[in-house]
Motif scaffolding. Sequence first.
Motif, short mmCIF file in Angstrom:
data_model
loop_
_atom_site.label_atom_id
_atom_site.label_comp_id
_atom_site.label_asym_id
_atom_site.label_seq_id
_atom_site.Cartn_x
_atom_site.Cartn_y
_atom_site.Cartn_z
N VAL A 161 14.19 5.74 1.16
CA VAL A 161 14.01 4.29 1.36
C VAL A 161 12.86 3.76 0.52
O VAL A 161 12.98 2.76 -0.19
N GLN A 162 11.72 4.45 0.57
CA GLN A 162 10.55 3.96 -0.15
C GLN A 162 10.71 4.11 -1.66
O GLN A 162 10.21 3.28 -2.43
N THR A 163 11.40 5.15 -2.11
CA THR A 163 11.64 5.29 -3.55
C THR A 163 12.56 4.18 -4.05
O THR A 163 12.37 3.63 -5.15
N HIS A 164 13.55 3.83 -3.24
CA HIS A 164 14.43 2.70 -3.59
C HIS A 164 13.61 1.41 -3.69
O HIS A 164 13.77 0.63 -4.65
N ARG A 165 12.72 1.20 -2.74
CA ARG A 165 11.87 0.00 -2.77
C ARG A 165 10.94 0.03 -3.98
O ARG A 165 10.66 -1.01 -4.59
N LEU A 166 10.46 1.22 -4.33
CA LEU A 166 9.57 1.34 -5.49
C LEU A 166 10.32 0.98 -6.77
O LEU A 166 9.76 0.30 -7.65
N LYS B 244 10.97 17.37 -4.86
CA LYS B 244 11.89 17.38 -3.74
C LYS B 244 11.45 16.37 -2.69
O LYS B 244 10.27 16.05 -2.57
N GLU B 245 12.42 15.87 -1.92
CA GLU B 245 12.11 14.92 -0.86
C GLU B 245 11.08 15.49 0.11
O GLU B 245 10.18 14.78 0.57
N TYR B 246 11.25 16.75 0.44
CA TYR B 246 10.34 17.37 1.41
C TYR B 246 8.89 17.31 0.92
O TYR B 246 7.98 16.96 1.68
N VAL B 247 8.68 17.64 -0.36
CA VAL B 247 7.32 17.65 -0.91
C VAL B 247 6.71 16.25 -0.86
O VAL B 247 5.55 16.07 -0.48
N ILE B 248 7.50 15.25 -1.23
CA ILE B 248 6.98 13.87 -1.21
C ILE B 248 6.67 13.45 0.23
O ILE B 248 5.64 12.84 0.50
N GLY B 249 7.58 13.78 1.16
CA GLY B 249 7.36 13.39 2.55
C GLY B 249 6.10 13.99 3.12
O GLY B 249 5.32 13.31 3.80
N SER C 15 0.82 -1.22 0.00
CA SER C 15 0.00 0.00 0.00
C SER C 15 0.85 1.27 0.00
O SER C 15 0.51 2.26 -0.65
N THR C 16 1.98 1.25 0.73
CA THR C 16 2.83 2.43 0.76
C THR C 16 3.43 2.72 -0.61
O THR C 16 3.48 3.88 -1.05
N LEU C 17 3.86 1.67 -1.30
CA LEU C 17 4.43 1.86 -2.63
C LEU C 17 3.36 2.25 -3.64
O LEU C 17 3.63 3.01 -4.58
N GLN C 18 2.15 1.76 -3.48
CA GLN C 18 1.05 2.20 -4.33
C GLN C 18 0.83 3.70 -4.19
O GLN C 18 0.68 4.43 -5.17
N GLN C 19 0.80 4.14 -2.95
CA GLN C 19 0.59 5.56 -2.66
C GLN C 19 1.70 6.42 -3.28
O GLN C 19 1.43 7.46 -3.90
N LEU C 20 2.93 5.97 -3.13
CA LEU C 20 4.06 6.72 -3.67
C LEU C 20 4.03 6.75 -5.19
O LEU C 20 4.27 7.80 -5.80
N LEU C 21 3.75 5.61 -5.82
CA LEU C 21 3.72 5.57 -7.28
C LEU C 21 2.61 6.47 -7.83
O LEU C 21 2.82 7.19 -8.82
N GLN C 22 1.45 6.45 -7.21
CA GLN C 22 0.36 7.32 -7.65
C GLN C 22 0.76 8.79 -7.59
O GLN C 22 0.52 9.56 -8.53
#
Length: 488
Positions: free
Chosen positions: A82-87, A57-62, A35-42
């Motif tokens: 970390v999550q972008t690497h996993r994605l 920027k990292e801040y905006v994504i966070g 679910s976390t990677l789904q959220q990030l990819l979207q």
Amino acid sequence: MDVETAADHAEMPAVAECHRQVERILQSSAFRNASTLQQLLQFIAARSLEKGVEPLKEYVIGVEAFGRPADFDPKTDTIVRVQTHRLRLKLKEYYEGEGRRDPILVEIPKGHYLAQFETSTELKGILDGEGQTSQSIRAGGPRGTLGQGVVRHPGRIALWIGTVCALGLIFTAGLWTGKHRGAQSSPLMSGNSLQAFATGDDPVKAFWASFVGDDQNPVIAYPDAVFLLDNSNDLFRYRQGASDDRGSLVDPHLARQFASNPDLVEKAGALYYENGYTGAGELQAVAMLAGLFGQMGLRPIIKPSRDITPVDLRQHSVILLGSSFQNVAVAQLMTPGDFRFINPDTHLEQWRAEIVNTQPHPGEAASYHTGRDPVTHVLKQDYAIFSVQSGVITGRHIAVLGGLDTTGTEGATMFATSQSGVEELAKGLSVTKQKNQALIIPQFQALVRVRLEKGSEVLGASLEAIHKIDVANTHSTDGSTSLPAQSQ
């Protein structure tokens, strides 16, 4: 031409196709439980396809994707990296498996947080041998244009070919090892040879031949639970939360938030991800199964549970070792049944966990715990679940052999690979094998009691209870209710 100009001159169906591709990925089995990677990819995909997009920027994504507070500091909280690497890894897994023939390739180039989209007529050409070219929208990475042919970099093709060659060498080495370990009189079996086992008089080989079907290389997946390792070589349990490759430095914020003992973790200093440990019982289980399959002429694939892919589930029958506390694949793939692993407090050791029986039959208990000597607290008995269910496609199956403790896994595997155990199983399921016919076993969950000596020596295992799985409530794609015999 920059991204905005390219988008302005692009036909809308191309961008719409990108959005459809993202939805296709989000609905895939690879992303189903992420679910976390789904959220990030979207979030990344939506921003990448906007007109006039600026670098993310990292801040905006966070803050916007992960809901971090306004004082979020990427230097101390590495969740975005970390999550972008996993994605990136998850996208690679997806395109190596179920997405290998998708019309659009989605990538997030290293050093950037915007996605790159490429039409994959050329990708299909590589896979199908057609050698076609691609078109691309590039955002955040090397600039390109939409609607102009772009030949994929030869370096990528060379890398792909090199990877295939390397895998071929590894596979060849694996075949030699399997041949060396197996009985010399047992070469790699043909379908007819497996059929002979399925219809033969040896109940153990008949059971497992029916389980593997026509699969010459069943997968055995052992648990690789994640720990946090400090500079004194002490381990701290890390049951959930974002993780990275083995040896990577752990973000202190994540360590305190998700480690089982945050007070100790806070005093431990620098911590590193470590998933190189598995239980002694699981190692014994691998040896028992590999030995049995070697006698049958099979060459099992042995790998960590976190490396199980959708391709594995489609191409192979899979045996998962360990409980849902230790084996992430068990937590994700085991069909819900009457017997379930639960741990009321994830901060406590699994010796306090239990197997609950949600539908006790007459004479059965509602829950089962490890047994310990009341004076010395030495372990005296363990319980395990042995289950078999249909896989994601017809002819493939998933088995779970997992104990509350590592000794339970060993005992359940001892039970499942012994003549007395398989016969006890068949009796409990009211299954009778006819001469020269395959043993047909319905989907089931068995509760196995394991007797121990000195806390770690498995003296024996016996069937405590057995329930058939209600296939009407499962999500198997083939809808089968039994392990089919090997086809002629």
